[in-house]
Design a protein around this motif. Sequence first.
Motif, PDB file in Angstrom:
ATOM      1  N   ARG A  56       0.847  -1.200   0.000  1.00 35.40           N
ATOM      2  CA  ARG A  56       0.000   0.000   0.000  1.00 35.40           C
ATOM      3  C   ARG A  56       0.883   1.251   0.000  1.00 35.40           C
ATOM      4  NH1 ARG A  56      -4.933  -1.636   2.469  1.00 35.40           N
ATOM      5  NH2 ARG A  56      -5.859   0.335   1.837  1.00 35.40           N
ATOM      6  N   PHE A  58       0.743   3.872   1.682  1.00 35.57           N
ATOM      7  CA  PHE A  58       0.976   4.497   2.990  1.00 35.57           C
ATOM      8  C   PHE A  58       1.905   3.679   3.895  1.00 35.57           C
ATOM      9  CE2 PHE A  58      -3.086   2.139   3.196  1.00 35.57           C
ATOM     10  CZ  PHE A  58      -2.829   1.268   4.248  1.00 35.57           C
ATOM     11  N   ILE A 110      -5.721  10.297   9.363  1.00 36.46           N
ATOM     12  CA  ILE A 110      -5.761   8.843   9.147  1.00 36.46           C
ATOM     13  C   ILE A 110      -4.392   8.208   9.409  1.00 36.46           C
ATOM     14  CG2 ILE A 110      -5.285   8.964   6.650  1.00 36.46           C
ATOM     15  CD1 ILE A 110      -7.365   6.641   6.344  1.00 36.46           C
ATOM     16  N   ASP A 111      -3.327   8.978   9.237  1.00 35.90           N
ATOM     17  CA  ASP A 111      -1.985   8.441   9.472  1.00 35.90           C
ATOM     18  C   ASP A 111      -1.648   8.360  10.961  1.00 35.90           C
ATOM     19  OD1 ASP A 111      -0.982   8.137   6.712  1.00 35.90           O
ATOM     20  OD2 ASP A 111      -1.397  10.282   6.648  1.00 35.90           O
ATOM     21  N   ASN A 113      -3.691   8.027  13.986  1.00 37.56           N
ATOM     22  CA  ASN A 113      -5.077   7.862  14.429  1.00 37.56           C
ATOM     23  C   ASN A 113      -5.235   7.203  15.795  1.00 37.56           C
ATOM     24  OD1 ASN A 113      -4.378   5.308  13.632  1.00 37.56           O
ATOM     25  ND2 ASN A 113      -6.126   4.984  12.263  1.00 37.56           N
TER      26      ASN A 113
HETATM   27  P1  CMP Z   1      -4.421   0.631  11.643  1.00 43.38           P
HETATM   28  O1  CMP Z   1      -5.722   0.089  12.144  1.00 43.38           O
HETATM   29  O2  CMP Z   1      -3.311   0.673  12.630  1.00 43.38           O
HETATM   30  O3  CMP Z   1      -3.963  -0.219  10.359  1.00 43.38           O
HETATM   31  C1  CMP Z   1      -3.171   0.320   9.329  1.00 43.38           C
HETATM   32  C2  CMP Z   1      -3.004   1.815   9.442  1.00 43.38           C
HETATM   33  O4  CMP Z   1      -2.595   2.456   8.274  1.00 43.38           O
HETATM   34  C3  CMP Z   1      -4.332   2.439   9.780  1.00 43.38           C
HETATM   35  O5  CMP Z   1      -4.670   2.129  11.119  1.00 43.38           O
HETATM   36  C4  CMP Z   1      -4.058   3.909   9.458  1.00 43.38           C
HETATM   37  O6  CMP Z   1      -3.510   4.617  10.553  1.00 43.38           O
HETATM   38  C5  CMP Z   1      -2.983   3.837   8.369  1.00 43.38           C
HETATM   39  N1  CMP Z   1      -3.472   4.304   7.082  1.00 43.38           N
HETATM   40  C6  CMP Z   1      -3.002   5.370   6.381  1.00 43.38           C
HETATM   41  N2  CMP Z   1      -3.658   5.528   5.247  1.00 43.38           N
HETATM   42  C7  CMP Z   1      -4.592   4.553   5.181  1.00 43.38           C
HETATM   43  C8  CMP Z   1      -5.605   4.188   4.239  1.00 43.38           C
HETATM   44  N3  CMP Z   1      -5.796   4.858   3.109  1.00 43.38           N
HETATM   45  N4  CMP Z   1      -6.398   3.129   4.511  1.00 43.38           N
HETATM   46  C9  CMP Z   1      -6.215   2.400   5.648  1.00 43.38           C
HETATM   47  N5  CMP Z   1      -5.273   2.708   6.582  1.00 43.38           N
HETATM   48  C10 CMP Z   1      -4.477   3.768   6.355  1.00 43.38           C
END
Ligand code: CMP
Length: 142
Positions: A56, A58, A110-111, A113
């Motif tokens: 992915r 990210f 989202i990064d 969180n």
């Molecule tokens: P987490 O549940 O820890 O699992 C993967 C992590 O990637 C997620 O929480 C987010 O913090 C991070 N992440 C960043 N971008 C995305 C995205 N587009 N979709 C899903 N997770 C993301």
Amino acid sequence: AVERTLSIIKPDAVGKNVIGEIITRFEKTGLSVVAAKLVQLSDQVAGGFYAEHKERPFYKDLVAFMTSGPVLVQVLEGENAVALNRELMGATNPSEAAAGTIRADFAQTIDENAVHGSDSTTSAAREIGYFFAESELCERTR
Ligand code: CMP
């Protein structure tokens, strides 16, 4: 059914000093901490934990963030623990998280969180085994 789930309080929330407030939410809904450790993850450990996201876009930022400071890794136990923890956390993207959830209250992006929670009992078993030996899981006392 009584389940176990893996919870991680991420570096942003540890840095905000809200470990206690987050654990209080778990305890108030009937989840109990049966294992916990505060750890500084290495690239290798964080990268391995999130191996399913390796392709992915990210992934690199995710590993950099998860190694940017200590995290509190915990095993939570209780009735319906996996779904209950996900309900408490709210949506992955804090801007979509329902009011009153951990991510709505403690996270901005989202990064970064605030928390991770297993998404199924199958993932929970794998994730718990990744961080804890069976001998490190305590009996629930309530
Ligand atoms: P987490 O549940 O820890 O699992 C993967 C992590 O990637 C997620 O929480 C987010 O913090 C991070 N992440 C960043 N971008 C995305 C995205 N587009 N979709 C899903 N997770 C993301």
